[in-house]
Design an enzyme around this catalytic site. Structure first.
Site, PDB file in Angstrom:
ATOM      1  N   GLY A   7       0.868  -1.189   0.000  1.00 43.00           N
ATOM      2  CA  GLY A   7       0.000   0.000   0.000  1.00 43.00           C
ATOM      3  C   GLY A   7       0.892   1.222   0.000  1.00 43.00           C
ATOM      4  O   GLY A   7       1.409   1.637   1.035  1.00 43.00           O
ATOM      5  N   ALA A   8       1.109   1.769  -1.204  1.00 40.87           N
ATOM      6  CA  ALA A   8       2.049   2.892  -1.350  1.00 40.87           C
ATOM      7  C   ALA A   8       1.307   4.213  -1.444  1.00 40.87           C
ATOM      8  O   ALA A   8       1.727   5.133  -2.138  1.00 40.87           O
ATOM      9  CB  ALA A   8       2.929   2.668  -2.586  1.00 40.87           C
ATOM     10  N   MET A  10      -0.783   7.430   0.784  1.00 39.10           N
ATOM     11  CA  MET A  10      -0.255   8.505   1.626  1.00 39.10           C
ATOM     12  C   MET A  10       0.402   7.958   2.897  1.00 39.10           C
ATOM     13  O   MET A  10       1.502   8.362   3.258  1.00 39.10           O
ATOM     14  CB  MET A  10      -1.370   9.489   2.002  1.00 39.10           C
ATOM     15  CG  MET A  10      -2.006  10.194   0.811  1.00 39.10           C
ATOM     16  SD  MET A  10      -0.829  10.808  -0.396  1.00 39.10           S
ATOM     17  CE  MET A  10       0.042  12.027   0.568  1.00 39.10           C
ATOM     18  N   GLN A  79     -13.465   5.300   1.296  1.00 37.83           N
ATOM     19  CA  GLN A  79     -14.912   5.210   1.536  1.00 37.83           C
ATOM     20  C   GLN A  79     -15.658   5.803   0.348  1.00 37.83           C
ATOM     21  O   GLN A  79     -15.338   6.903  -0.114  1.00 37.83           O
ATOM     22  CB  GLN A  79     -15.262   5.971   2.819  1.00 37.83           C
ATOM     23  CG  GLN A  79     -16.632   5.639   3.352  1.00 37.83           C
ATOM     24  CD  GLN A  79     -16.728   5.860   4.867  1.00 37.83           C
ATOM     25  OE1 GLN A  79     -15.820   6.406   5.479  1.00 37.83           O
ATOM     26  NE2 GLN A  79     -17.813   5.428   5.460  1.00 37.83           N
ATOM     27  N   HIS A 172      -8.479   3.145  18.493  1.00 36.51           N
ATOM     28  CA  HIS A 172      -7.980   4.317  17.766  1.00 36.51           C
ATOM     29  C   HIS A 172      -9.212   4.909  17.090  1.00 36.51           C
ATOM     30  O   HIS A 172      -9.590   4.498  15.998  1.00 36.51           O
ATOM     31  CB  HIS A 172      -6.927   3.899  16.741  1.00 36.51           C
ATOM     32  CG  HIS A 172      -6.555   5.017  15.788  1.00 36.51           C
ATOM     33  ND1 HIS A 172      -6.073   6.223  16.200  1.00 36.51           N
ATOM     34  CD2 HIS A 172      -6.627   5.084  14.440  1.00 36.51           C
ATOM     35  CE1 HIS A 172      -5.857   6.993  15.153  1.00 36.51           C
ATOM     36  NE2 HIS A 172      -6.185   6.325  14.065  1.00 36.51           N
TER      37      HIS A 172
HETATM   38  P1  ADP Z   1      -4.116   6.103   2.969  1.00 38.25           P
HETATM   39  O1  ADP Z   1      -4.397   7.571   3.104  1.00 38.25           O
HETATM   40  O2  ADP Z   1      -4.767   5.263   4.040  1.00 38.25           O
HETATM   41  O3  ADP Z   1      -2.698   5.774   2.745  1.00 38.25           O
HETATM   42  P2  ADP Z   1      -4.476   5.656   0.127  1.00 38.25           P
HETATM   43  O4  ADP Z   1      -5.722   5.469  -0.667  1.00 38.25           O
HETATM   44  O5  ADP Z   1      -3.603   6.835  -0.137  1.00 38.25           O
HETATM   45  O6  ADP Z   1      -4.953   5.650   1.661  1.00 38.25           O
HETATM   46  O7  ADP Z   1      -3.565   4.352   0.032  1.00 38.25           O
HETATM   47  C1  ADP Z   1      -4.041   3.057  -0.006  1.00 38.25           C
HETATM   48  C2  ADP Z   1      -3.219   2.280  -1.025  1.00 38.25           C
HETATM   49  O8  ADP Z   1      -3.589   0.899  -0.969  1.00 38.25           O
HETATM   50  C3  ADP Z   1      -3.421   2.748  -2.462  1.00 38.25           C
HETATM   51  O9  ADP Z   1      -2.160   3.096  -3.015  1.00 38.25           O
HETATM   52  C4  ADP Z   1      -4.024   1.532  -3.164  1.00 38.25           C
HETATM   53  O10 ADP Z   1      -3.572   1.406  -4.498  1.00 38.25           O
HETATM   54  C5  ADP Z   1      -3.499   0.391  -2.299  1.00 38.25           C
HETATM   55  N1  ADP Z   1      -4.303  -0.843  -2.404  1.00 38.25           N
HETATM   56  C6  ADP Z   1      -5.646  -0.969  -2.373  1.00 38.25           C
HETATM   57  N2  ADP Z   1      -6.013  -2.272  -2.515  1.00 38.25           N
HETATM   58  C7  ADP Z   1      -4.870  -2.996  -2.634  1.00 38.25           C
HETATM   59  C8  ADP Z   1      -4.568  -4.377  -2.803  1.00 38.25           C
HETATM   60  N3  ADP Z   1      -5.537  -5.303  -2.861  1.00 38.25           N
HETATM   61  N4  ADP Z   1      -3.283  -4.737  -2.877  1.00 38.25           N
HETATM   62  C9  ADP Z   1      -2.292  -3.819  -2.806  1.00 38.25           C
HETATM   63  N5  ADP Z   1      -2.505  -2.497  -2.644  1.00 38.25           N
HETATM   64  C10 ADP Z   1      -3.770  -2.074  -2.573  1.00 38.25           C
END
Ligand code: ADP
Length: 310
Positions: A7-8, A10, A79, A172
């Site tokens: 999850g890259a 924010m 969401q 949290h």
């Molecule tokens: P936050 O603010 O919580 O970091 P983001 O939407 O910026 O939220 O980051 C969530 C990341 O998780 C996104 O980059 C998205 O592409 C990634 N993501 C969502 N689903 C999957 C998945 N099944 N596998 C890998 N990465 C995922």
């Protein structure tokens, strides 16, 4: 030590940035289902490294997480308009179903560090899906709320937050509990410290600090849409405690057999964190009202989990 971040977005990238700047890990690997995002974050952060450390930053696939000691789970979905919290939770549970097996195939020895919100429920889900002992599935929990609490007390007393020991317990989220009764600064109770520093510590002021901690995320979200630096630094702090086998005391969320009247919930209390993950829990002295509030927080988390059709 190798650290993976799945999850890259924010939060994941802010954690990676903090880890790279401090050189907490020798190697950092980003994985995202949008590989171009993982690559861009890795490259951007890699360009900060020459100013700060020697961490090797890259993007890859799950197989590139092999031998990672810690994998941060920051993947999640946003969401949708009018979507309920429970529906969002179910979709994030699906994300974890997709991610966790793949992470553990590549890095069976890894400690999982859960950052996806709602973090306590996601930690419980990650513990169940992974089958790992709870000591190895750590949620960031109230680490950031605790930092906000120490920051506000320290600022009021005119001392650095590092010398304030005060914890936020439970969920949290809205039901979290600020443990005033056990809070100390410079080895003194807060009233004693305030008296010696010649500052007032009135009920009104405590209420202001309480609201400041509780509403911080809402205020930041109003201004910039989301929060990431604080939690990114908090995640780095947990990784550092693991990497250096510190036995640091941090408020993190793990599944406990029985806590605050509930069995199997994940919530935060001060815990000992080192190379083997969480190796002990500490229970601060609570006032009657604090203990009641913690029990309510645990009940809420238990009920939310029960309402989830997994
Ligand atoms: P936050 O603010 O919580 O970091 P983001 O939407 O910026 O939220 O980051 C969530 C990341 O998780 C996104 O980059 C998205 O592409 C990634 N993501 C969502 N689903 C999957 C998945 N099944 N596998 C890998 N990465 C995922």
């Amino acid at each position: 030590m190798k650290v993976g971040i799945v999850g890259a977005g924010m939060v994941g990238s802010a954690a990676g940035y903090a880890i790279a700047l401090r050189g907490t890990a020798a190697q950092l690997v980003f994985v995202d289902h949008r590989p171009e995002l993982a690559r861009a974050q890795a490259e951007d952060i890699a360009h900060a490294v020459p100013f700060a450390s020697t961490t090797l930053v890259s993007a890859g696939d799950y197989t590139d997480l092999d031998s990672a000691a810690v994998v941060i789970l920051a993947a999640g979905v946003a969401q949708k308009p009018a979507e309920s919290r429970l529906d969002l939770l179910s979709r994030n549970a699906e994300v974890f179903r997709d991610v966790i097996g793949r992470v553990l195939t590549a890095a069976p020895e890894a400690i999982l560090l859960v950052a996806t919100n709602p973090v306590d429920i996601m930690t419980r889900i990650a513990t169940e899906l992974s089958g790992l002992p709870p000591a190895r599935v750590i949620g960031s929990g109230t680490i950031l709320d605790t930092a906000r609490f120490r920051h506000l007390i320290g600022r009021h007393l005119g001392i650095a937050p590092q010398f304030v020991h005060a914890y936020v317990l439970g969920e949290h989220g809205d039901s979290e509990v600020l443990a005033w009764q056990s809070a100390r600064a410079g080895g003194l109770s807060l009233p004693d410290c305030a008296a010696q520093m010649r500052v007032a510590l009135t009920d009104g002021l405590r209420a202001e600090i309480d609201a400041g901690v509780r509403n911080a995320a809402y205020t930041i979200i109003e201004g910039k849409g989301a929060t990431w630096y604080g939690i990114g630094a908090g995640l780095e702090r947990i990784v550092r405690a693991i990497a250096r086998n510190e036995q640091a005391i941090l408020t993190v969320s793990v599944v406990a057999p029985e806590i605050a009247g509930q069995s199997g919930v994940a919530l935060s209390v001060p815990r000992i964190v080192g190379a083997r993950g969480v190796t002990g829990d500490l229970f601060p002295d609570l006032s009657g009202a604090e203990a009641t509030a913690l029990a309510a927080s645990a009940r809420l988390l238990s009920d939310t989990f029960a309402a989830l059709a997994l």
